[in-house]
Write an enzyme that holds these catalytic residues in place. Structure first.
Site, mmCIF file in Angstrom:
data_model
loop_
_atom_site.group_PDB
_atom_site.id
_atom_site.type_symbol
_atom_site.label_atom_id
_atom_site.label_comp_id
_atom_site.label_asym_id
_atom_site.label_seq_id
_atom_site.Cartn_x
_atom_site.Cartn_y
_atom_site.Cartn_z
ATOM 1 C CB THR A 184 -0.911 -0.002 1.242
ATOM 2 O OG1 THR A 184 -1.646 -1.219 1.245
ATOM 3 C CG2 THR A 184 -1.861 1.172 1.240
ATOM 4 N NE ARG B 51 -28.673 -4.498 22.820
ATOM 5 C CZ ARG B 51 -28.251 -3.798 23.884
ATOM 6 N NH1 ARG B 51 -28.857 -3.932 25.060
ATOM 7 N NH2 ARG B 51 -27.235 -2.980 23.770
ATOM 8 C CB THR C 30 -9.703 -1.311 6.288
ATOM 9 O OG1 THR C 30 -10.846 -0.725 6.896
ATOM 10 C CG2 THR C 30 -9.155 -0.373 5.238
ATOM 11 C CD GLU D 106 -4.313 -9.586 3.209
ATOM 12 O OE1 GLU D 106 -4.716 -10.292 2.281
ATOM 13 O OE2 GLU D 106 -3.176 -9.065 3.237
#
Ligand code: FAD
Ligand code: FAD
Lengths: 664, 664
Positions: B138, B333, B422, B424
């Protein structure tokens, strides 16, 4: 650094008058003016710098917050600011501190629960900061269940004093902001015991620390409860722990507006109605809804601007790549959040009106709207803060990897925001209160009781349980009455379903308990209807400025249709909308995103946030993201040396050892 | 501290053999044994202490991580651990560090992309830690779009070298873990340029730092990119920035398994098929799915145990209050998250099998299943990590106020986990790849191509687009084939809808772009079907231990019906399920929650996590929450003194000034 506006082209595409929108967002020309001036006062003052906040250790961080709070107070006095201006200035300092609890909880508690004499005595001290106060309700063992608090305040008629005591470990006060290190006083909530009887929870003004040397008074143990979520964030606040060992306070420090203890130790109710206390709750929760729109708009502003700068894929013939803001997935995730920011802003504005209305009625001894107003603010607090917390994190993800850096501003914004889902009432507990009110409303319909305020639509129950949405084309969904009817029908039907299922249970309490997950959904539907309706009403008001109403109209429709799509199961299962109509809503939503796109940057510019307040490299006004990211990185303490501390002890020996590994 | 098991009564209610469930969770008796031993090795070693992590400044924190990494390496060698044991030990050290990238990315890159000779040269160095490597792909300007990377590697035939260069600011490497302060080497991805032509992105082994004194080599600038989300959390990692100024490396440091540059500078493809590279991706993503189940189970373990300890409201006649775990809202939940943890565990196990299968096929030159396996792992990575990130935060909220304290362990778990959405591959970008694969699958049906693997159900497209669910009673929903058919029908119909709408566009690319938000939903439906199916298959396997299968059955049904309820809009709008059937599913869900309730604590005990690994006061095995919370608080640096640093400068002057406020 270069002085180029990388977003200039985006700004030139706006189809509306941004300055006029700023006024709409701020609420009035005057409010905009105040906010604008105060934001600049803060932004231009080096003491209020905050870009280093996420790198400081707890002690440094905290000391720096004390410094800012003192400096803010100095500036407020030097500039002779009005209360409105002072509170705006504090808002832009943007750092949780004891000051918030002093002004936001201690003052309202004394004003709301103190007698006139008590106010005359305490308020001047409080306003001059000669004492600093906090709000000590929650204990280690009890938060939501206030009636379960264990701290005792036992009246001793011999000395005309209350004895404040922490009988168990779990009765330790735990969480009050400003308590741990700063407050000299607290409003402490404790079980009032007199003449051997427990009269439940009441508030007491208790001095905690010496005004001479700040040490805790005898019998009082105080500390900070430790690090909280995130770097910087809420760690600027000294949430505290507090234990009492038979601490004595004079009788007149019980807040006696609604109940009193006489010299002899008799418990008496005053003729001031208890309901008056709810006024304060409506007030506090209204400010929370308003803060939700601020936090959300801030996150959205960062994500929208960065999405216009960030380009990824789609380069053609060596040209620039596609702005990620142009991807439909990015739009479908981001634009509803932009619309929500506006929606929450306007419902917050309306809540402010509601508070005034309730207050006036209370003064005229009219309590009729109070339960409804109470349910409504509880529900809106819950729905807006939950949505905002999720939205901030979604905005962070929308910024890809760079959103994970503190310099993006988003991690800290999230960490500092999320407790709003818990404090001032856990969001689920609050929604259950709304649900209870809705069930009551339904059951009272039979006895002919007219529902009021935001529940007035229940009077159309016959129609709403039968009606069918008449949308046949995508743009039929732009009709406000179509939208409102669909949301009303959904809310009524979910509520009625729950009521019917509850009535099948052996008793209503068991039924309520058993169905409580469904009740949450019914309560949410009711609250979303309120937000949608208030947005529609806002758009129908007199709105100034070229193109402004048109943009608000688009945002309003996006908000409503996004909710419809998200909760499609509700709308379809209650039969008010058909699958085909659901698909048309989705189609219309796509068109609305395209209409919004050229105005996206201008719509976040309208929040009028300074770069200081935003505190985000990715959200910079000028879009100059990359050079700034690069510069910021070097400020990290780890970059003080090229070879890191620890190299000689922990890296070099690894590299230099001569291993013989059997497993190779 | 007292030695009482506050959860003993809960444990005695379990209706199944917890030890047998531990084996199922771990995967085998052997795996459980290894995990158990390694967890204890770590937990009992004071060097691996982590409770102070959230209070340390960046430099201290980082140095401490270096220390732990070196100590772990020492222990691994002293104890002569196998690779499996070593990786388990590192897992329980539970602190992101350069080691992760060295073993998790650097090694696989060399093994996957290096020639045999390259592997022979580098792997021994790497395995002995004589060099430390990272994965530098990156850049500041490009993450998702790998093909857009700007770093260049230009071949110079005069010297037989590549010249690595960062031509722009945005070409700076940015994010690689382990790069900032530790790595001596990196696999650098750069545009290969030879004979004046750009051959796209390839990997190069580049030495970054001197092996003598650790200083960056000439032409190389390296630093850390700064603080990231959360205290502690990922700040133990030196994600770095890296710039090259014409740095030369020998030609044989290009990773040449699939493409090569000859001595003369000719670019040639080897006869190794490019697809081989995808094998590594399947591998890495499979580990991410498996990590998702670990992070999720950890959060759930904390929230479930604390919910059994926490009591709020509902005291009758002075008895104890209700455990919040008994509230239906809490269950609705929390229990689906518990079920998700198990679901992700089993789909992860299956992915491991898939990886082996794909590898064997690749070795036999069978590429037929590769695109499907690739789409499947991409999708499962996306769906499981997104769900896990949300779930951790939900678990935190489920703990009320105390969940906001770092001592709860949940804030750090969240902050350290979220980037999995986010890295990989951004989760949305990945889902779009799945969607593309699905659209291809649909379009190829016409030409008679048989869909394989997880898309095999598309061959039943005729039936699945027509069929109606035949549920008439709530417990009909317990039938696995009913569930699978409903999920298959939903997935097929959403995909077919998208395909039809795309075909209306002027060209498929525009259509895909325009409909991409809908495509995300179709891709999600497909992935959820896979998870549900694999869970059902698991339950049908031979499972040992009293009551174990029954519990898994309950969890499996909860997972499926919870998804059905959450995405009811999909099921209703595609017409496979009726509103009435949707309501029956919800009714069944409530029953399942009641069945799960007595087993909840035992089901999280089955994860076999030590208190050290959990790192949470709220999640302690013995449930001794309150005294520990209280003790932990006092460790905060702010509590080193009773009167805080800053009192004399910033608090006392406020209290002592004599203000005359005009506004009183
Ligand atoms: C940052 C922060 C600042 C704070 N500042 C202050 C302050 O200044 N002064 C002060 O007095 N307090 C303060 N608090 C405390 C705060 O008011 C409480 O944390 C809050 O009221 C929630 O209560 P709890 O922590 O007991 O949650 P709990 O009630 O323990 O909640 C735990 C779980 O139980 C569930 N639950 C509880 N009751 C029910 C029910 N009846 N039905 C169904 N589910 C239920 C909840 O939904 C939740 O999931 C602060 C808290 C935080 C986090
Ligand atoms: C903690 C952490 C560790 C990392 N470690 C490493 C490492 O060791 N080595 C390394 O090389 N890298 C590493 N990375 C970088 C990581 O791989 C990238 O951040 C990731 O690939 C995402 O790319 P991005 O940041 O460019 O996101 P972007 O692509 O910029 O994403 C921004 C937004 O655009 C959207 N978007 C982008 N493209 C499209 C499209 N085509 N269609 C629709 N929407 C789109 C995304 O969905 C997202 O919402 C790390 C990152 C983090 C956060």
């Amino acid at each position: 650094m270069e002085e180029v506006d990388h977003l200039a082209q985006e700004r030139s595409r706006a189809e509306f008058d941004v300055e006029a929108m700023k006024v709409v967002w701020a609420g009035s020309k005057h409010a905009l003016d105040v906010a604008d001036r105060m934001a600049r006062v803060v932004a231009s003052d080096p003491v209020f710098r905050k870009d280093n906040r996420t790198m400081l250790g707890r002690k440094e961080l905290f000391k720096n917050t004390l410094r800012k709070a003192a400096h803010a107070w100095k500036r407020i006095n030097e500039l002779r600011l009005t209360e409105e201006e002072a509170s705006m200035l504090r808002f832009f300092v943007d750092e949780p501190s004891y000051v918030d609890l002093h002004w936001g909880m201690f003052v309202p508690a004394i004003k709301g629960q103190g007698t006139d004499e008590q106010q005359q005595k305490w308020i001047p001290l409080v306003y001059k900061l000669q004492i600093i106060g906090c709000y000590a309700q929650t204990e280690l063992g009890h938060g939501s269940n206030v009636q379960g608090l264990e701290t005792t305040a036992t009246f001793d008629p011999k000395t005309d004093e209350f004895v404040i005591h922490s009988p168990t470990l779990t009765s330790s006060k735990w969480w009050p902001g400003g308590l741990g290190k700063v407050s000299t006083h607290a409003v402490v909530y404790a079980r009032l015991i007199t003449e051997g009887k427990d009269y439940g929870i009441h508030g007491f003004i208790v001095q905690l620390r010496s005004l001479d040397d700040h040490s805790p008074l005898p019998g009082i143990t105080i500390g900070d409860i430790g690090t909280k979520f995130g770097n910087g964030a809420y760690n600027t606040m000294d949430n505290g722990v507090l234990r009492f060992d038979h601490v004595r306070i004079p009788r007149d420090q019980m807040l006696m507006r609604v109940s009193q203890v006489t010299r002899e130790g008799k418990f008496v109710q005053s003729d001031v109605p208890r309901q008056l206390l709810y006024g304060t709750m409506v007030y506090v929760r209204q400010t929370i809804v308003s803060d939700a729109s601020k936090a959300l708009s801030r996150a959205v502003c960062i994500a929208v601007r960065y999405s216009a700068i960030r380009r990824q894929f789609g380069s053609q013939d060596g040209g620039p790549e596609t702005q990620v803001l142009d991807y439909k997935t990015q739009q479908s995730r981001l634009f509803p959040l932009l619309a929500s920011a506006y929606a929450f802003r306007f419902v917050g504005e309306w809540l402010k009106w509601l508070y005034t209305d309730v207050t006036q009625r209370l003064q005229a001894n009219d309590f009729s709207t109070l339960p409804e107003a109470h349910a409504c603010t509880a529900g809106l607090k819950s729905v807006t803060t939950s949505a905002t917390a999720d939205a901030i994190e979604e905005c962070r993800k929308l910024c890809g990897g760079h959103g994970y850096l503190c310099s993006s501003g988003l991690p800290e914004l999230f960490a500092v925001y999320v407790p709003a889902c818990t404090y001032e009432g856990d969001n689920v507990v609050l929604l259950l209160q709304v649900a209870r009110f809705l069930m009551k409303t339904v059951s009272q319909l039979a006895s002919g009781k007219q529902p009021v305020g935001t529940t007035a639509y229940f009077s159309k129950i016959q129609h709403l349980t039968q009606c069918k949405c008449d949308v046949t084309r995508a743009d039929d969904w732009l009709n406000p009455s179509t939208i409102v009817e669909a949301f009303e029908a959904r809310a009524v039907r979910l509520a009625v379903n729950c009521a019917q299922n509850i009535s099948k249970a052996s008793n209503p309490e068991d039924g309520f308990y058993e169905l409580s997950a469904d009740l949450l959904e019914a309560a949410t539907a009711h609250c979303q209807l309120i937000i949608v309706s208030k947005f529609i009403e806002k758009v129908q008001q007199d709105i100034q400025g070229h193109g402004v109403r048109e943009q608000l109209q688009i945002l309003c429709n996006i908000y409503a249709l996004f909710l419809l799509h998200k909760h499609l199961g509700d709308f379809l299962s209650t039969g008010c909308v058909t699958p085909k109509q659901g698909a048309l809503a989705n189609e219309q939503l796509r068109k609305l995103y395209s209409q919004l796109r050229p105005n996206a940057i201008a719509l976040v510019d309208a929040f009028n946030y300074t770069d200081h307040y935003l505190g985000s490299v990715l959200g910079r006004y000028d879009g100059n993201v990359y050079p700034t990211l690069y510069e910021e990185a070097w400020k990290d303490p780890l970059n003080e040396s090229v070879v890191p501390d620890g190299y000689h002890e922990y890296i070099r020996p690894l590299l230099k050892q001569k291993l013989k590994l059997s497993r190779l």
